[in-house]
Design an enzyme around this catalytic site. Structure first.
Site, short mmCIF file in Angstrom:
data_model
loop_
_atom_site.label_atom_id
_atom_site.label_comp_id
_atom_site.label_asym_id
_atom_site.label_seq_id
_atom_site.Cartn_x
_atom_site.Cartn_y
_atom_site.Cartn_z
CB THR A 12 38.90 4.78 32.37
OG1 THR A 12 38.01 4.77 33.57
CG2 THR A 12 40.28 5.78 32.54
N GLY A 13 36.46 3.91 30.48
CA GLY A 13 35.10 3.38 30.11
C GLY A 13 34.23 4.14 29.51
CB ALA A 14 35.15 7.28 27.16
CB SER A 16 29.64 1.48 27.10
OG SER A 16 28.43 0.83 27.56
CE1 TYR A 155 30.60 -3.20 39.49
CE2 TYR A 155 28.92 -3.37 41.24
CZ TYR A 155 29.57 -2.67 40.22
OH TYR A 155 29.06 -1.34 39.96
N1 LIG Z 1 24.93 0.27 35.59
C1 LIG Z 1 24.69 0.17 36.96
O1 LIG Z 1 23.76 -0.16 37.48
C2 LIG Z 1 25.92 0.85 37.86
C3 LIG Z 1 25.51 1.24 39.26
C4 LIG Z 1 26.56 1.75 39.99
C5 LIG Z 1 27.94 1.93 39.58
N2 LIG Z 1 27.91 1.72 38.34
C6 LIG Z 1 29.53 1.96 37.83
O2 LIG Z 1 29.43 2.65 36.73
C7 LIG Z 1 30.72 2.45 35.77
C8 LIG Z 1 30.27 2.68 34.71
O3 LIG Z 1 29.20 1.64 34.16
P1 LIG Z 1 28.22 1.44 32.97
O4 LIG Z 1 26.90 0.83 33.72
O5 LIG Z 1 28.44 2.51 32.42
O6 LIG Z 1 28.58 0.01 32.34
P2 LIG Z 1 28.98 -0.11 31.05
O7 LIG Z 1 28.24 0.43 29.97
O8 LIG Z 1 29.16 -1.79 30.86
O9 LIG Z 1 30.47 0.52 30.60
C9 LIG Z 1 31.60 0.12 31.10
C10 LIG Z 1 32.77 0.76 30.64
O10 LIG Z 1 34.11 0.12 30.99
C11 LIG Z 1 34.89 -0.08 29.80
N3 LIG Z 1 35.73 -1.26 30.42
C12 LIG Z 1 35.48 -2.58 30.53
N4 LIG Z 1 36.73 -3.08 30.82
C13 LIG Z 1 37.63 -2.34 30.41
C14 LIG Z 1 39.24 -2.33 30.52
N5 LIG Z 1 39.59 -3.70 31.19
N6 LIG Z 1 39.91 -1.60 30.10
C15 LIG Z 1 39.25 -0.37 29.91
N7 LIG Z 1 37.81 -0.23 29.75
C16 LIG Z 1 37.01 -1.10 29.96
C17 LIG Z 1 34.13 -0.55 28.77
O11 LIG Z 1 34.41 -0.58 27.71
P3 LIG Z 1 35.38 -1.43 26.45
O12 LIG Z 1 34.35 -2.84 26.59
O13 LIG Z 1 35.23 -0.98 25.20
O14 LIG Z 1 36.70 -1.62 27.03
C18 LIG Z 1 32.76 0.39 29.06
O15 LIG Z 1 33.25 1.73 28.18
C19 LIG Z 1 31.24 1.39 36.59
O16 LIG Z 1 32.31 1.63 37.49
C20 LIG Z 1 30.28 0.59 37.24
O17 LIG Z 1 30.66 -0.22 38.33
C21 LIG Z 1 27.14 1.34 37.42
#
Ligand SMILES: NC(=O)c1ccc[n+]([C@@H]2O[C@H](COP(=O)([O-])OP(=O)(O)OC[C@H]3O[C@@H](n4cnc5c(N)ncnc54)[C@H](OP(=O)(O)O)[C@@H]3O)[C@@H](O)[C@H]2O)c1
Length: 339
Positions: A12-14, A16, A155
């Site tokens: 899921t979240g694939a 980005s 968050y």
């Molecule tokens: N970036 C950081 O610094 C960081 C640090 C620690 C942990 N994380 C965790 O890593 C994970 C991925 O984050 P990322 O940094 O890769 O962020 P990202 O680039 O914003 O990716 C987030 C993904 O979640 C999807 N998404 C958002 N709302 C959704 C919904 N309602 N249903 C289905 N998909 C949904 C988005 O796709 P769509 O908009 O196409 O739905 C996107 O594919 C998250 O759990 C985040 O909390 C991130």
């Protein structure tokens, strides 16, 4: 656990960031990958890249905040590829703001997507996995599953909730003697589109990750490791591991470090103005990306995670030695103090 090339993986979240980097990495190793998020164009773009690298992909447009859509995701994965080996619950949204500036709808949405989305994902994955009596569930936590960060209250609540939920379902599966592995992944700050995707109420400024920043491919590598090695939790990046260690030792000290000279706000605020576009309630149109805009700052590998965190005995030895060293230092007192 099967080699990656023999696995069916649901992500899921694939569309980005980490989810997309992981999908590409699983695909490049020959896995059959089911891609879920809301942005169809971005998912189809990833599917094309996976197929070009020799893997197989199947797109299921899914809003993880909606249980019927997550249930359908599991059904479609089984229909297309016959079973599910690994399910990565990774989708999330964020808003950088004080809780006082956030609406009830915004607070609800963050909990619904980040926490309920993962709870729905686990429930959907457990159906086929319990029938197979095998599988790996990987839940995306964060260093924020242990350590709070200012301006991320909902968050942080969701990430603490995911850690508790993950530990609890692991116990249920152990009690049932069900051979399904449940792993929590805990990265620090990363160079992904997450900060552009998030809603920001930071005086008109764009939000940004607090340095040091890691590349999302470092997390993807750890996720592939978790898909082939049973682990309880894996912290990604030495800085995240240190933050969690210090949190256990002295949360008050970490509070002070975080707020010293306004760091908690300053380091999360970009000079550029916020564009007002976010993905809290609907996806951002386009074909998406793995990386954010901090590529020149991003650390592209983690010695700590690759060589210590992934091996529980080495990890225990390192943190025990550090703990003993710190206690010895504290007992000795400040330099020049009489004994
Ligand atoms: N970036 C950081 O610094 C960081 C640090 C620690 C942990 N994380 C965790 O890593 C994970 C991925 O984050 P990322 O940094 O890769 O962020 P990202 O680039 O914003 O990716 C987030 C993904 O979640 C999807 N998404 C958002 N709302 C959704 C919904 N309602 N249903 C289905 N998909 C949904 C988005 O796709 P769509 O908009 O196409 O739905 C996107 O594919 C998250 O759990 C985040 O909390 C991130």
């Amino acid at each position: 656990m099967k080699p990656i090339a023999e696995q069916v993986v649901v992500i899921t979240g694939a569309s980005s960031g980490i989810g997309r980097a992981s999908a590409l990495a699983f695909g490049a190793k020959g896995a059959r990958v089911v891609l879920a998020a809301r942005n169809r164009d971005a998912l189809e773009h990833v599917a094309t890249q996976i197929e070009a690298s020799g893997g197989q992909a199947h797109v299921v447009v899914t809003d993880v905040a909606e249980w019927p859509q997550v249930e359908r995701l599991a059904e479609q994965a089984v229909q297309r590829f016959g079973h599910i080996d690994t399910w990565l619950n990774n989708a999330a949204v964020n808003e950088h703001a004080s809780v006082l500036d956030m609406t009830i709808e915004e607070l609800d949405r963050i909990i619904q997507v980040n926490l309920m989305g993962q709870i729905y994902g686990v429930k959907a994955a457990l159906g086929p996995m319990r029938r197979q009596r095998s599988g790996t569930i990987i839940n995306m936590g964060s260093a924020a599953s242990n350590r709070a960060v200012p301006l991320h209250s909902a968050y942080v609540a969701s990430k603490h909730g995911i850690a508790g939920f993950t530990d609890s379902i692991r116990l249920d599966l152990m009690r049932e003697e069900m051979p399904i592995t449940v792993t929590l992944i805990q990265p620090g700050f990363l160079d992904t589109p997450f900060f552009h995707n998030a809603r920001a109420k930071l005086g008109g400024h764009q939000s940004r990750p607090i340095p040091p920043i890691y590349a999302p491919e470092v997390v993807a590598e750890t996720i592939l490791f978790a898909a082939t090695h049973p682990r309880r939790n894996l912290v990604v990046g030495g800085q995240a591991a240190m933050a969690i260690f210090l949190e256990k030792l002295s949360p008050g000290l970490v509070d002070k470090l975080m707020l010293a000279r306004g760091a908690g706000f300053r380091l999360q605020t970009e000079n550029t103005p916020d564009d007002g576009v976010d993905n809290l309630f609907a996806p951002i149109p386009g074909t998406g990306a793995v990386r954010g805009t901090w590529g020149n700052e991003a650390i592209v590998s983690s010695f700590y995670t690759r060589h210590i965190e992934c091996y529980p005995n080495r990890k225990r030895m390192l943190w025990a030695a550090l703990g003993i060293g710190l206690v010895a230092l504290a007992r000795r007192g400040p330099p020049g103090a009489s004994r």
